[in-house]
Design an enzyme around this catalytic site. Sequence first.
Site, PDB file in Angstrom:
ATOM      1  CE  LYS A  58     -15.055  12.104  13.047  1.00  0.00           C
ATOM      2  NZ  LYS A  58     -13.728  12.046  12.400  1.00  0.00           N
TER       3      LYS A  58
ATOM      4  CD  GLU B   2      -5.160  -2.604   2.243  1.00  0.00           C
ATOM      5  OE1 GLU B   2      -5.601  -2.135   1.166  1.00  0.00           O
ATOM      6  OE2 GLU B   2      -4.570  -1.910   3.080  1.00  0.00           O
TER       7      GLU B   2
ATOM      8  CB  THR C  71      -0.874   0.052   1.264  1.00  0.00           C
ATOM      9  OG1 THR C  71       0.003   0.188   2.390  1.00  0.00           O
ATOM     10  CG2 THR C  71      -1.703  -1.204   1.427  1.00  0.00           C
TER      11      THR C  71
ATOM     12  CD1 TRP D 216     -19.554  12.867  11.663  1.00  0.00           C
ATOM     13  CD2 TRP D 216     -19.255  11.063  10.397  1.00  0.00           C
ATOM     14  NE1 TRP D 216     -18.973  11.899  12.447  1.00  0.00           N
ATOM     15  CE2 TRP D 216     -18.789  10.779  11.696  1.00  0.00           C
ATOM     16  CE3 TRP D 216     -19.171  10.072   9.413  1.00  0.00           C
ATOM     17  CZ2 TRP D 216     -18.247   9.544  12.038  1.00  0.00           C
ATOM     18  CZ3 TRP D 216     -18.639   8.844   9.744  1.00  0.00           C
ATOM     19  CH2 TRP D 216     -18.170   8.590  11.057  1.00  0.00           C
TER      20      TRP D 216
HETATM   21  P1  ADP Z   1      -3.436   3.058  -1.497  1.00  0.00           P
HETATM   22  O1  ADP Z   1      -3.432   4.321  -2.284  1.00  0.00           O
HETATM   23  O2  ADP Z   1      -3.381   3.266  -0.022  1.00  0.00           O
HETATM   24  O3  ADP Z   1      -2.620   1.934  -2.004  1.00  0.00           O
HETATM   25  P2  ADP Z   1      -5.675   1.850  -2.692  1.00  0.00           P
HETATM   26  O4  ADP Z   1      -5.263   2.188  -4.051  1.00  0.00           O
HETATM   27  O5  ADP Z   1      -5.752   0.466  -2.243  1.00  0.00           O
HETATM   28  O6  ADP Z   1      -4.888   2.611  -1.641  1.00  0.00           O
HETATM   29  O7  ADP Z   1      -7.009   2.632  -2.441  1.00  0.00           O
HETATM   30  C1  ADP Z   1      -8.036   2.209  -1.625  1.00  0.00           C
HETATM   31  C2  ADP Z   1      -8.922   3.340  -1.223  1.00  0.00           C
HETATM   32  O8  ADP Z   1      -9.221   4.202  -2.310  1.00  0.00           O
HETATM   33  C3  ADP Z   1     -10.267   2.876  -0.744  1.00  0.00           C
HETATM   34  O9  ADP Z   1     -10.233   2.429   0.572  1.00  0.00           O
HETATM   35  C4  ADP Z   1     -11.109   4.133  -0.918  1.00  0.00           C
HETATM   36  O10 ADP Z   1     -10.950   5.041   0.137  1.00  0.00           O
HETATM   37  C5  ADP Z   1     -10.534   4.743  -2.161  1.00  0.00           C
HETATM   38  N1  ADP Z   1     -11.349   4.388  -3.313  1.00  0.00           N
HETATM   39  C6  ADP Z   1     -11.166   3.399  -4.191  1.00  0.00           C
HETATM   40  N2  ADP Z   1     -12.116   3.397  -5.131  1.00  0.00           N
HETATM   41  C7  ADP Z   1     -12.953   4.410  -4.830  1.00  0.00           C
HETATM   42  C8  ADP Z   1     -14.155   4.931  -5.418  1.00  0.00           C
HETATM   43  N3  ADP Z   1     -14.680   4.427  -6.528  1.00  0.00           N
HETATM   44  N4  ADP Z   1     -14.737   5.985  -4.806  1.00  0.00           N
HETATM   45  C9  ADP Z   1     -14.225   6.523  -3.694  1.00  0.00           C
HETATM   46  N5  ADP Z   1     -13.113   6.085  -3.107  1.00  0.00           N
HETATM   47  C10 ADP Z   1     -12.472   5.038  -3.659  1.00  0.00           C
END
Ligand code: ADP
Length: 541
Positions: A436, A328, A183, A441
């Site tokens: 908040k 994940e 990640t 929210w």
């Molecule tokens: P990282 O950038 O930490 O590697 P990921 O690419 O795994 O993370 O991104 C996961 C997160 O991206 C999700 O938990 C969510 O918050 C956000 N995300 C992914 N797809 C969407 C979507 N279609 N709309 C809003 N948020 C999204």
Amino acid sequence: MSMMQQPMLISSILEHAIVSHPNAEIVTRTVEGPIHRYTYAEAAKRSKQLANALGDKLGVKQGDRIATLAWNTSRHYELYFGVSGMGAITHTINPRLFPEQIAYIVGHAEDRYLFVDLTFLPLIEALKDKLPSLEGVVVLTDREHMPESDLELLCYEELIADCSETYEWPELDENAGAALCYTSGTTGNPKGVMYTHRSTVLHAMAACQNDALGIDVDSAILPVVPMFHVNAWGTPYAATMMGAKMIFPGAGMDGASIYELVESEKATQLLGVPTIWLGLLNYLDEVGKKLDTVHTVVVGGAAAPLSMVKAFQEKHDAFLLHAWGMTEMSPIGTVNSLTQKMREMPIEERYQHQLKQGRAVFGVEMKIIDDDGKALPHDGEAYGRLLVRGPWIVDEYYKNEDRSSFVDGWFDTGDVATIDSDNTMQIVDRAKDVIKSGGEWISSIELENQAVGHPDLSECCVIGVAHPKWDERPLLLAVRKEGTDPSPDSIREFLEDKVAKWWLPDAVVFVDELPHTATGKLLKIGLRKDYANYLTENGLA
Ligand code: ADP
């Protein structure tokens, strides 16, 4: 046992392609420049040459981690199958991570070899004393393009050239590790997710379904989402399974390059994050061109704004297929595919519905919980932390003791969401980004996506900042489109009929650019610090 126990292996996907659709094409805009094309059968031969080279020349054994630092290309594709197929682990590294993070994850994964595109070699040269586990660096090019370097480099084409095109894939345990992705770790060190053969095959089968990404033999898919982040959403496996034409954009992520490939290769489905599509849509507007062959644009990684849903539909006759997931989750969790119910909706209502992240695909279970861990109703109103479980969802981070995201067999996504009675999920916000205000929210995502619909803005970011009375209030940071000069008041006026009055940002600040994470998401941590006292300091609270 009454049925056969055939392990689900990544190599079996490639073997299926060899017999079922050997002549389907893989097309690449190469890092060196020209367009390269070959068939699945040819790609498979080269993956086998690579597997032979790894074992015979480099002494790679099952379970070893082999890193890649590469664009979406045919050679990267060969690594996906050659490395995992022989039982080693394809560790894809995101080149946009900070150099220290790259050094950290190579060390943490104990990568033995690194396969690198010409573009990213300087990154590795700069880190050369900080990568003790590496025994060799292989440049993904031919002899003619091999660069000068202080490092001792191997040439990919030379490495595989004299190796046999036949290779007997080992019969591995389907639960063995196959691919590793970290990640982007906006706080603390990146955490690794080890996908297994089984999870990868199941995820690919799910991804292809009509109700998911709808990849089939007639598809010509162009994943702009990188192979260095969550396996390009599993598309290399899914397309190989189905015999879809695969179009790799290489380093060409800008609107002009993508458009050129879409046209010349007649792409039907595109996949990527919203920022990429903003670039493409702006380009198409500028040059007055239309996407003729594309029927679906899959958008995930961040929320798709309404203006984007409309632009693809109304200007390009393409359906914006909104999807949600995360590293994940391999990554697919939900997809908002077009249903009969949506077809019958008035168009504006349908657009609103497309803003939701969609229904869980078979294999993914979801629930939302409140702060006490109590499950909340699926009524489209109640919102809480989103938990998931399923066969392609992480059960533990790689070599990491941190269990804080794992709750009674569920994984806490860190997202806050609502779920409708038909299991359609909508992300409210990242838990850490929710504002908040006076005990209520405010969704930063919703505000950002409404604001970016303003004709003079190209990107928006909303953060919660300190307020003596309300605790937190929203502050909008906005990037203006070139040649425009909107006033803060005009932005607030624009938002007035789009969000509740108490959601309106207390201040609008124009900035030249916004910071992003390695996966292209807004990076809010620093901004929250920099602007923490903006309202009090400027007499606005
Ligand atoms: P990282 O950038 O930490 O590697 P990921 O690419 O795994 O993370 O991104 C996961 C997160 O991206 C999700 O938990 C969510 O918050 C956000 N995300 C992914 N797809 C969407 C979507 N279609 N709309 C809003 N948020 C999204």
